[in-house]
Write an enzyme that holds these catalytic residues in place. Structure first.
Site, PDB file in Angstrom:
ATOM      1  CE1 TYR A 240      25.075 105.371 117.119  1.00 39.09           C
ATOM      2  CE2 TYR A 240      25.889 103.582 115.584  1.00 39.09           C
ATOM      3  CZ  TYR A 240      25.199 104.659 116.111  1.00 39.09           C
ATOM      4  OH  TYR A 240      25.359 105.770 114.944  1.00 39.09           O
TER       5      TYR A 240
ATOM      6  CG  ASP B 177      29.864 106.559 106.796  1.00 44.07           C
ATOM      7  OD1 ASP B 177      30.047 105.413 107.309  1.00 44.07           O
ATOM      8  OD2 ASP B 177      28.360 106.129 106.648  1.00 44.07           O
TER       9      ASP B 177
ATOM     10  CG  ASP C 137      34.116 120.506 115.151  1.00 45.47           C
ATOM     11  OD1 ASP C 137      34.712 120.064 116.039  1.00 45.47           O
ATOM     12  OD2 ASP C 137      33.283 121.910 115.357  1.00 45.47           O
TER      13      ASP C 137
END
Length: 384
Positions: free
Chosen positions: A165, A276, A248
């Protein structure tokens, strides 16, 4: 005129802070910048303030002085900016920033709103630590079968100022068949080591278990730096059990065996995605608090829930306020009011355990304000 008002506000804030230090009041006083932002941020932020004030009245140990800022997408549509150019100067004298949500993608592109407000504050105040706890509260049903209160209880420590980011990159030849877009992840040893060290120290306060989450089998430059820094720092924390996991595999582990996770540390994007998942398996993103902190306290830290602006339920009065309220508890904890913070979290647990008052995301029909009212009732019933 607007610039003059902002300058006066900055001067008044600095003067207030100096006077507070000179008075040496027994009751702690704080100036909190409140940015409700967009969408349901404008609905849940007042609820969080109500709870902070209720605890203040019940305990008598602190007093919050709020100043509200109308920054966000509506401000952008009027001024072409998500916040004033000197917005960081305006916020700098405050003790904390209480932030609702950002984003109205139908009006303002998400990359404009996010970088123009939230990320600008994070970077400008070096809020390099983002911690997001995931806890399955009593009485809340997880989408994972057979999970009960306490089975899901972990914290993701997310590096908050570098990585994916950082904004490094660009586009050339826009609109042409050979258009090129580049996004570069930027990691520094200083940035990686300081977030990993913070995660180790946090793990020591919990169950002494820390997982380093990377993707070093593919990202062979940046993520191998992470792994190397982690191994080097692990030698300073021999009491903390450590693991390395690819992101993952970590995502799968959170779904298959969340009870095996205590604290995990990850880069900006990986931490964002994993939290999330944490919110989802804990019953609702409406239950997920978050903090963006500058541990050295050179700048104000910012406290915001995970859930975002939720455009699909704006104005319906059904947004779950618990994430915002819990985030307020984390703000109190950071300011040194641990018992008061625990009082809020205890009231939240009492309300979810009873299950009488629940917003639709938890299978109920209650309104936002009704949940807050119930939490405040629990807080007041505890006694000073």
């Amino acid at each position: 005129m607007q610039l003059q008002n902002q300058q006066v506000r900055i001067i008044n804030a600095i003067t207030w802070k100096q006077e507070k230090q000179e008075r040496g009041l027994a009751m702690k006083e704080y100036r909190v910048a409140v940015i409700p932002g967009d969408g349901i941020g404008q609905e849940v932020t007042p609820e969080g303030v109500r709870v902070l004030d209720a605890v203040s009245e019940a305990c008598g140990t602190y007093k919050m002085h709020y100043e509200y800022f109308p920054w966000g997408c509506d401000y952008y549509l009027q001024h072409g900016l998500m916040m004033p150019e000197n917005g960081l100067d305006i916020l700098r004298p405050f003790d904390a920033i209480y932030f609702g949500a950002v984003g109205l993608p139908k009006q303002v592109p998400d990359h404009v709103s996010l970088h123009g407000l939230l990320i600008k504050i994070r970077l400008g105040f070096d809020q390099f630590v983002c911690t997001r706890p995931s806890l399955l509260l009593p009485g809340v049903k997880s989408p994972l079968a057979d999970k009960k209160y306490g089975d899901i209880d972990f914290v993701i420590v997310r590096e908050n100022t570098e990585g994916e980011y950082s904004g490094a990159g660009g586009r050339s030849h826009p609109g042409m068949p050979f258009e090129v877009a580049m996004e570069t992840s930027v990691f520094t040893r200083v940035g990686v080591e300081r977030i990993i060290r913070y995660a180790f120290e946090l793990a020591r306060t919990r169950r002494n278990h820390l997982i380093c989450v990377t993707k070093s089998n593919v990202q062979r430059h940046t993520m191998t730096l992470w792994d190397e820094c982690f191994e080097r720092l692990a030698g300073e924390f021999p009491d903390v059990r450590t693991e390395h996991m690819l992101v993952d595999a970590m995502a799968a582990r959170l779904v298959l065996k969340p009870e095996s996770v205590d604290v995990a540390v990850a880069s900006n994007m990986f931490g964002d995605i994993l939290t999330d998942i944490g919110g989802a398996i804990s019953g609702s993103l409406g239950l997920s608090p978050s903090v963006n902190i500058n541990p050295e306290r050179k700048f104000p830290s910012m406290f915001e829930p995970v859930h975002g602006s939720a455009p699909d339920i704006i104005g319906m009065g059904i947004a779950n306020p618990i994430a915002m309220i819990w985030t307020g508890a984390l703000m109190l904890d950071f300011l040194g009011h641990k018992q008061e913070a625990q009082r809020i979290v205890g009231a939240i647990k009492d309300v979810t355990a009873e299950g009488r008052v629940r917003t639709p995301d938890l299978g109920g029909t209650s309104k936002t304000m009704e949940v807050t009212d119930e939490i405040i009732t629990k807080i007041r019933s505890t006694g000073r």
